[in-house]
Write a protein that holds these residues in place. Sequence first.
Motif, mmCIF file in Angstrom:
data_model
loop_
_atom_site.group_PDB
_atom_site.id
_atom_site.type_symbol
_atom_site.label_atom_id
_atom_site.label_comp_id
_atom_site.label_asym_id
_atom_site.label_seq_id
_atom_site.Cartn_x
_atom_site.Cartn_y
_atom_site.Cartn_z
ATOM 1 N N GLU A 106 0.867 -1.333 -0.047
ATOM 2 C CA GLU A 106 -0.034 -0.168 -0.042
ATOM 3 C C GLU A 106 0.764 1.246 0.054
ATOM 4 O O GLU A 106 0.290 2.212 -0.444
ATOM 5 C CB GLU A 106 -0.944 0.079 1.402
ATOM 6 N N LEU A 109 0.754 3.822 -2.843
ATOM 7 C CA LEU A 109 -0.631 4.749 -2.988
ATOM 8 C C LEU A 109 -0.644 5.736 -2.022
ATOM 9 O O LEU A 109 -1.667 6.692 -2.167
ATOM 10 C CB LEU A 109 -1.659 3.386 -2.714
ATOM 11 N N SER A 112 -0.481 8.812 -3.930
ATOM 12 C CA SER A 112 -1.280 8.922 -5.146
ATOM 13 C C SER A 112 -2.656 9.470 -4.684
ATOM 14 O O SER A 112 -3.088 9.582 -3.347
ATOM 15 C CB SER A 112 -1.574 7.496 -5.694
ATOM 16 N N ASP A 113 -3.548 9.595 -5.522
ATOM 17 C CA ASP A 113 -4.950 10.325 -5.237
ATOM 18 C C ASP A 113 -6.001 9.253 -5.327
ATOM 19 O O ASP A 113 -7.060 9.543 -5.174
ATOM 20 C CB ASP A 113 -5.216 11.300 -6.328
ATOM 21 N N ARG A 114 -5.645 7.966 -5.008
ATOM 22 C CA ARG A 114 -6.409 6.651 -5.259
ATOM 23 C C ARG A 114 -7.292 6.474 -4.112
ATOM 24 O O ARG A 114 -6.490 6.881 -2.758
ATOM 25 C CB ARG A 114 -5.692 5.516 -5.689
ATOM 26 N N SER A 115 -8.477 6.213 -3.773
ATOM 27 C CA SER A 115 -9.063 6.011 -2.553
ATOM 28 C C SER A 115 -9.016 4.441 -2.141
ATOM 29 O O SER A 115 -9.523 4.012 -1.207
ATOM 30 C CB SER A 115 -10.484 6.551 -2.540
ATOM 31 N N ASP A 116 -8.753 3.686 -3.261
ATOM 32 C CA ASP A 116 -9.038 1.972 -3.033
ATOM 33 C C ASP A 116 -7.530 1.604 -2.498
ATOM 34 O O ASP A 116 -7.229 0.476 -3.172
ATOM 35 C CB ASP A 116 -9.804 1.536 -4.442
ATOM 36 N N LEU A 117 -7.171 1.942 -1.808
ATOM 37 C CA LEU A 117 -5.621 1.569 -1.241
ATOM 38 C C LEU A 117 -5.751 0.089 -0.910
ATOM 39 O O LEU A 117 -4.982 -0.766 -1.515
ATOM 40 C CB LEU A 117 -4.909 2.182 -0.098
ATOM 41 N N ARG A 118 -6.713 -0.387 -0.135
ATOM 42 C CA ARG A 118 -6.871 -1.872 0.284
ATOM 43 C C ARG A 118 -6.940 -2.730 -0.793
ATOM 44 O O ARG A 118 -6.180 -3.595 -1.181
ATOM 45 C CB ARG A 118 -7.459 -1.931 1.560
ATOM 46 N N ASN A 157 0.387 0.632 -8.476
ATOM 47 C CA ASN A 157 -0.016 1.905 -9.345
ATOM 48 C C ASN A 157 -0.031 1.573 -10.707
ATOM 49 O O ASN A 157 -0.272 2.714 -11.422
ATOM 50 C CB ASN A 157 1.116 2.959 -8.927
#
Length: 241
Positions: A106, A109, A112-118, A157
């Motif tokens: 993780e 991430l 990054s601007d992602r919200s779905d890390l897990r 990523n």
Amino acid sequence: MIHLQDICKIYETSSNKQVHALDNVNLTIQAGEFTAIVGPSGSGKSTLMNVIGLLDQPSSGSYTLDGKLVSQLTVDELASIRNKQIGFVFQSFHLLPRTSAIENVELPLVYSDRSDLRSAAQQALTAVGLQDRMSHHPSELSGGEQQRVAIARALVNEPDVILADEPTGNLDTHAGLEIMTIFKKLNDQGKTIILVTHDLQLAQHTQRVIRLTDGRVVSDDEVEVSRNSENMLRDLSGQDE
């Protein structure tokens, strides 16, 4: 995708002598290639990977990555490319010892601007066959499994390019071939993979071998993969499945 023209990298020693780590390197790597860069210790392999991976700047020459002249990019643009477009795999894994496999994956991430890390980390670990080892810490994993975690971290990523510097150097032969099987699968999926190694036999599992000596490209050959090599990787792939 990658075009190097007259790339030089010069280091100054403590006695004010100049060391030419890279000496007028000209190289083009197309998208989707699986390329090995080989040579003895001190040949410039890792320096070349650092330049390609935007971890170091050449002393002279031009580097064009995906149509962009690297010398014209800002520090923030370079950092963004390293985070999102290039995945790095190193010999020593570089995993955080007190952190689980999924938490290690993780890490990229976070920037990054992602919200779905897990879920993204879970998918990356599943892609390298570690869906049952996500909560394990590095000390609870074999060397080959630790390198798989490192590959998952490089993948999370969804980069276009994966740079692997001696990724099997700390592994036994079987574990090393398992790692090459993963790289082969990723290449089949369209990833551009550049493998830095001193092991000529390992390089024969790629599509192209570039040899460096004293910072210069001395040969650049396509690889005719032997039937034995294909069968070996296929057998290991079947075992993983």
